[in-house]
Design an enzyme around this catalytic site. Structure first.
Site, PDB file in Angstrom:
ATOM      1  N   GLU A  43       0.790  -1.367  -0.037  1.00 32.18           N
ATOM      2  CA  GLU A  43      -0.668   0.029  -0.266  1.00 32.18           C
ATOM      3  C   GLU A  43       0.991   1.100   0.051  1.00 32.18           C
ATOM      4  O   GLU A  43       1.932   1.088   0.900  1.00 32.18           O
ATOM      5  CB  GLU A  43      -0.625   0.546   1.376  1.00 32.18           C
ATOM      6  N   CYS A  79       4.745  -4.779   4.655  1.00 33.21           N
ATOM      7  CA  CYS A  79       2.977  -4.815   4.646  1.00 33.21           C
ATOM      8  C   CYS A  79       2.144  -4.540   5.582  1.00 33.21           C
ATOM      9  O   CYS A  79       2.518  -4.578   6.993  1.00 33.21           O
ATOM     10  CB  CYS A  79       2.753  -6.110   4.284  1.00 33.21           C
ATOM     11  N   ASN A 113      22.474 -11.637  12.961  1.00 26.52           N
ATOM     12  CA  ASN A 113      21.514 -12.965  11.704  1.00 26.52           C
ATOM     13  C   ASN A 113      22.076 -13.014  10.721  1.00 26.52           C
ATOM     14  O   ASN A 113      21.905 -13.201   9.717  1.00 26.52           O
ATOM     15  CB  ASN A 113      20.008 -12.241  12.363  1.00 26.52           C
TER      16      ASN A 113
END
Length: 150
Positions: A9, A65, A99
């Site tokens: 969006e 999102c 990570n």
């Protein structure tokens, strides 16, 4: 740095992130609807951004999102991607440091502009850890990609 930014969006947070990153000297490629266009499918726009990272056309990806969960799942389906859904700067720091995350995922619903700015500052200022223990962890993740790449 080159950054692939995606969102399903076109919301004010997209413009804020894009503007912020450009002010920091980053080059932005955007995947998603333009202002006034209908929403796009989050797997599609996320995949486009993640593939840019995986093929080293850009340095990092930032995917948005509604909850961030779908974009995180979709990005992590692309080989070579280590996407991290971050709701705060401390999580972003750990994602980068331990990570070696190369895609930052944010929730449109839960991320305010001030929090986004804190997360972005931390993301781009945190180096990856290169100690032996951490290298072993990342090697295991890469091995998993090879094992499950059928």
């Amino acid at each position: 740095m080159k950054i692939a930014l995606s969102s399903d969006e076109h919301v004010p947070l997209v413009d804020f992130i894009s503007s912020y990153l450009k002010k920091q000297g980053h080059e932005i490629g955007y995947f998603g609807p333009q202002e006034g266009e209908k929403a796009a499918d989050w797997p599609d726009v996320t995949q486009k951004a993640a593939q840019q990272v995986a093929t080293q056309q850009v340095d990092y990806g930032i995917c948005l999102c509604w909850t961030g969960t779908g974009a995180s799942i979709a990005a992590n389906k692309v080989k070579g991607i280590r996407a991290a859904l971050c709701h705060d700067s401390e999580t972003a720091k750990g994602a980068r440091k331990w990570n070696h995350a190369n895609v930052l995922v944010l929730s449109i619903r839960n991320t305010s502009m001030p929090i986004a700015e804190e997360i972005l500052k931390t993301w781009f200022s945190t180096p990856v850890s290169d100690d032996n223990w951490n290298k072993k962890q990342i090697a295991k993740i890469k091995a998993m990609e090879m094992y499950f790449d059928h």
